[in-house]
Design a protein around this motif. Structure first.
Motif, PDB file in Angstrom:
ATOM      1  N   ILE A  58       0.461  -1.399  -0.178  1.00 14.10           N
ATOM      2  CA  ILE A  58      -0.150   0.047   0.027  1.00 14.10           C
ATOM      3  C   ILE A  58       0.823   1.096   0.255  1.00 14.10           C
ATOM      4  O   ILE A  58       0.378   2.227  -0.721  1.00 14.10           O
ATOM      5  CB  ILE A  58      -1.034   0.259   1.398  1.00 14.10           C
ATOM      6  N   MET A  59       1.880   0.975   0.905  1.00 13.49           N
ATOM      7  CA  MET A  59       2.922   2.212   0.928  1.00 13.49           C
ATOM      8  C   MET A  59       3.593   2.904  -0.484  1.00 13.49           C
ATOM      9  O   MET A  59       2.962   4.138  -1.463  1.00 13.49           O
ATOM     10  CB  MET A  59       4.262   1.733   1.535  1.00 13.49           C
ATOM     11  N   VAL A  60       3.877   1.420  -1.598  1.00 14.05           N
ATOM     12  CA  VAL A  60       4.025   2.196  -2.889  1.00 14.05           C
ATOM     13  C   VAL A  60       3.259   1.854  -3.783  1.00 14.05           C
ATOM     14  O   VAL A  60       2.914   3.312  -4.799  1.00 14.05           O
ATOM     15  CB  VAL A  60       5.303   0.741  -3.086  1.00 14.05           C
ATOM     16  N   TYR A  61       1.910   1.567  -3.813  1.00 12.84           N
ATOM     17  CA  TYR A  61       0.755   1.968  -4.286  1.00 12.84           C
ATOM     18  C   TYR A  61      -0.174   3.197  -4.159  1.00 12.84           C
ATOM     19  O   TYR A  61      -0.025   3.777  -5.261  1.00 12.84           O
ATOM     20  CB  TYR A  61      -0.491   1.020  -3.889  1.00 12.84           C
ATOM     21  N   ALA A  62       0.161   3.879  -2.860  1.00  6.45           N
ATOM     22  CA  ALA A  62       0.223   4.873  -2.346  1.00  6.45           C
ATOM     23  C   ALA A  62       0.724   6.156  -3.359  1.00  6.45           C
ATOM     24  O   ALA A  62       0.021   6.809  -3.518  1.00  6.45           O
ATOM     25  CB  ALA A  62       0.411   5.310  -0.998  1.00  6.45           C
ATOM     26  N   VAL A  63       2.050   6.702  -3.800  1.00  5.03           N
ATOM     27  CA  VAL A  63       2.629   7.615  -4.213  1.00  5.03           C
ATOM     28  C   VAL A  63       2.562   7.329  -6.050  1.00  5.03           C
ATOM     29  O   VAL A  63       2.974   7.809  -6.512  1.00  5.03           O
ATOM     30  CB  VAL A  63       4.067   7.249  -3.982  1.00  5.03           C
ATOM     31  N   GLY A  64       2.371   5.850  -6.380  1.00 10.48           N
ATOM     32  CA  GLY A  64       1.889   5.100  -7.183  1.00 10.48           C
ATOM     33  C   GLY A  64       0.677   6.244  -8.149  1.00 10.48           C
ATOM     34  O   GLY A  64       1.076   6.580  -9.053  1.00 10.48           O
ATOM     35  N   ALA A  65      -0.323   5.934  -7.146  1.00 17.47           N
ATOM     36  CA  ALA A  65      -1.650   6.451  -7.297  1.00 17.47           C
ATOM     37  C   ALA A  65      -1.708   8.029  -8.009  1.00 17.47           C
ATOM     38  O   ALA A  65      -1.496   8.069  -8.668  1.00 17.47           O
ATOM     39  CB  ALA A  65      -2.564   6.249  -6.389  1.00 17.47           C
ATOM     40  N   LEU A  66      -0.450   8.771  -6.586  1.00 19.63           N
ATOM     41  CA  LEU A  66      -0.571   9.971  -7.349  1.00 19.63           C
ATOM     42  C   LEU A  66       0.561   9.867  -7.943  1.00 19.63           C
ATOM     43  O   LEU A  66      -0.041  10.604  -9.387  1.00 19.63           O
ATOM     44  CB  LEU A  66       0.239  10.515  -6.196  1.00 19.63           C
ATOM     45  N   THR A  67       1.376   9.734  -8.643  1.00 21.38           N
ATOM     46  CA  THR A  67       2.492  10.113  -9.981  1.00 21.38           C
ATOM     47  C   THR A  67       0.983   9.501 -11.523  1.00 21.38           C
ATOM     48  O   THR A  67       1.380  10.354 -11.823  1.00 21.38           O
ATOM     49  CB  THR A  67       3.392   8.951 -10.105  1.00 21.38           C
ATOM     50  N   TYR A  68       0.767   8.529 -10.937  1.00 22.73           N
ATOM     51  CA  TYR A  68      -0.124   8.122 -12.231  1.00 22.73           C
ATOM     52  C   TYR A  68      -1.413   9.375 -12.535  1.00 22.73           C
ATOM     53  O   TYR A  68      -1.590   9.661 -13.106  1.00 22.73           O
ATOM     54  CB  TYR A  68      -0.564   6.663 -12.321  1.00 22.73           C
ATOM     55  N   GLY A  69      -1.506   9.158 -11.422  1.00 23.62           N
ATOM     56  CA  GLY A  69      -2.814  10.934 -11.648  1.00 23.62           C
ATOM     57  C   GLY A  69      -2.610  11.916 -12.347  1.00 23.62           C
ATOM     58  O   GLY A  69      -2.391  12.689 -12.678  1.00 23.62           O
ATOM     59  N   ALA A 112       2.867  -2.971  -6.589  1.00 24.11           N
ATOM     60  CA  ALA A 112       1.964  -1.277  -6.224  1.00 24.11           C
ATOM     61  C   ALA A 112       2.753  -1.139  -7.198  1.00 24.11           C
ATOM     62  O   ALA A 112       2.017  -0.133  -7.827  1.00 24.11           O
ATOM     63  CB  ALA A 112       2.733  -1.339  -4.653  1.00 24.11           C
ATOM     64  N   LEU A 113       4.322  -1.058  -7.663  1.00 23.92           N
ATOM     65  CA  LEU A 113       5.192  -0.310  -9.075  1.00 23.92           C
ATOM     66  C   LEU A 113       3.662  -0.382 -10.217  1.00 23.92           C
ATOM     67  O   LEU A 113       3.119   1.247 -10.952  1.00 23.92           O
ATOM     68  CB  LEU A 113       6.263  -0.296  -9.552  1.00 23.92           C
ATOM     69  N   GLY A 114       3.627  -1.401 -10.398  1.00 19.07           N
ATOM     70  CA  GLY A 114       2.087  -1.578 -11.928  1.00 19.07           C
ATOM     71  C   GLY A 114       1.161  -1.187 -11.473  1.00 19.07           C
ATOM     72  O   GLY A 114       0.117  -0.559 -12.365  1.00 19.07           O
ATOM     73  N   GLY A 115       0.663  -2.160 -10.501  1.00 20.56           N
ATOM     74  CA  GLY A 115      -0.917  -1.851 -10.136  1.00 20.56           C
ATOM     75  C   GLY A 115      -1.428  -0.262  -9.532  1.00 20.56           C
ATOM     76  O   GLY A 115      -2.843  -0.133  -9.809  1.00 20.56           O
ATOM     77  N   ALA A 116      -0.638   0.185  -8.992  1.00 19.13           N
ATOM     78  CA  ALA A 116      -0.515   1.591  -9.092  1.00 19.13           C
ATOM     79  C   ALA A 116      -2.088   2.705  -9.950  1.00 19.13           C
ATOM     80  O   ALA A 116      -2.399   3.649  -9.391  1.00 19.13           O
ATOM     81  CB  ALA A 116       0.119   2.624  -8.018  1.00 19.13           C
TER      82      ALA A 116
END
Length: 462
Positions: A58-69, A112-116
């Motif tokens: 979730i930690m990696v997912y969180a930053v990744g979700a913002l980056t993808y956004g 997480a890096l991809g799934g974000a």
């Protein structure tokens, strides 16, 4: 602009594709959640150690979700979805062949890096591609999320019970089958020039990682480092023209009130999802498959409520739905605090009250933010929303894992709660209920603050 409303040739096909990728993504999370006790047993781990299977992801997912956004404001969804799902599949295959716990954690990070990319796509797509049916589409997506959270524990229980928890990674890799359908139904878009503040992104990642590591490992200097990264990020936001997170977003009191309330709600929801399998294993002596069956009714009821959530948003309004969701959450956690320790069927029925609010929180919060944000900031604004939601999940997992390591009370704070091994879980649910009440009060006070000020000024001028 990339964030302008786009015409979709096959809206139904796109919606089905979005629901499919969301369902498989959520199942990935809930399947591993149910397998946490088995992973702990395999590697002889304490709750705080095994929590990193979820917390690290979730930690990696969180930053990744913002980056993808952020990237979604400049790059085509087709490009982002192709990259994200490919990386996720690679991580899943790596995890299947993992030989030790470190490799399992690395596989989860790669996943997480991809799934974000998935929340960035799913929460932005209704705004960009379904502007006239946004509430309905958000409701459908929320329903799928809830249903997947119910199917995930069952699927995870069967796979881990009959095969081995490592096969959960292999099952997750099947998400790649959704890629051709997404690419076919997403409209053709051109990349636009834009600036990404990667230093700002690194500082945000530093804040999150050091905070969670400090909580989990109990190392005090990590908290100082987290505060330092936070201060540097504030300075960065104010000192450059295009920071990773624009500072003016948080000056909008309605935006701020909404994401704070969502943050508090998801802290408790993710905390409940992380803690329940551990509780049923340790306090009730259940196996993985039985845990999945006990959790299934609550998640299934959430799916049914999710179908109504979109219609409620369109007919009753997003604020009404959010208040309803918070009321259900607070009541559900209070009931759980009282009844944990009773027969498993009683607890299973009680979980329904809290679980069914999950899609309502997501649909109403996302719709509120869509109304608040300027369309040129939809990507980053929803990215911050996703970041804080997933950070809240990671934070709750780390805190609960640590609490279960340290505290072992025999008497619950709740006067009507059961004594014994379930007392610590009763206390956590009671705290969850209080947190939801605080979230309700802060939203009610802050979201309507401007209206109250305007009303007072108007009354004074008369």
């Amino acid at each position: 602009m990339m964030n302008e409303e786009q015409t979709v040739r096959n809206p139904k096909g796109l919606l089905i594709s979005l629901c499919a990728v969301m369902m498989m993504s959520v199942m990935n999370g809930t399947m591993f959640n149910i397998a946490v006790p088995d992973i702990a047993k395999t590697y002889q781990l304490m709750p705080s150690e095994v929590s990193w299977v979820m917390t690290g992801y979730i930690m990696v997912y969180a930053v990744g979700a913002l980056t993808y956004g952020k990237l979604a404001d400049f790059y085509p969804y087709r490009t982002l979805i192709t990259f994200g799902l490919s990386i996720f599949c690679i991580g899943s295959l790596f995890g299947f062949f993992a030989q030790n716990y470190a490799m399992v954690l690395l596989a989860r990070v790669i996943q997480a890096l991809g799934g974000a990319m998935i929340p960035a796509l799913v929460f932005l797509a209704p705004i960009r591609y379904f502007p006239n049916e946004r509430g309905k589409v958000l409701g459908i997506v929320s329903s799928v999320m809830a249903f997947a959270s119910g199917v995930g524990p069952i699927a995870g229980g069967f796979i881990a019970g009959f095969l081995d928890w490592r096969y959960l990674f292999l099952t997750s890799a099947l998400i790649i089958v959704t890629l051709p359908f997404l690419r076919k139904n997403l409209p053709q878009e051109e990349a636009k020039k834009g600036y990404i503040d990667y230093l700002g992104a690194a500082l945000i990642a530093g804040v999150i990682s050091t905070l969670l590591l400090g909580i989990t490992l109990g190392i005090s200097w990590l908290f100082l480092l987290s505060v330092t990264c936070f201060g540097l990020n504030i300075w960065r936001m104010k000192s450059i023209d295009e920071p990773f997170i624009p500072a003016h977003l948080f000056k909008n009191i309605k935006y701020r009130a909404t994401i704070i309330t969502s943050f508090l709600g998801v802290v408790c929801l993710f905390g409940m999802m992380f803690m329940l399998p551990i509780m049923f294993r340790d306090a009730y002596g259940m196996g993985t498959m039985m845990i999945g069956l006990v959790l299934f009714p609550g998640a299934l009821s959430a799916a049914l409520m999710g179908q109504k959530g979109g219609r409620l948003v369109d007919t009753k309004g997003n604020i009404f739905v959010l208040y309803l969701a918070l009321t259900l959450l607070a009541s559900g956690f209070l009931l759980l605090s009282t009844l944990v320790g009773a027969h498993p069927y009683v607890v299973s029925a009680t979980i329904i009250v809290a679980y069914m609010s999950f899609p309502l929180v997501q649909a109403s919060s996302a719709d509120l933010l869509a109304n608040i944000l300027h369309k040129n900031e939809t990507g980053v604004g929803m990215g911050v929303f996703n970041l804080l939601n997933f950070v809240s999940g990671a934070l709750s997992g780390a805190l609960i894992g640590k609490s279960l390591d340290v505290f072992d009370p025999n008497q619950p704070f709740n006067w009507f709660g059961f004594e014994g091994t379930t007392a610590v879980y009763s206390n956590v649910f009671l705290v969850f209920s209080l947190i939801i009440v605080l979230g309700f009060l802060q939203f009610r006070f802050n979201y309507h603050k401007k209206e109250r000020v305007y009303a007072r000024k108007k009354a004074a001028s008369l």
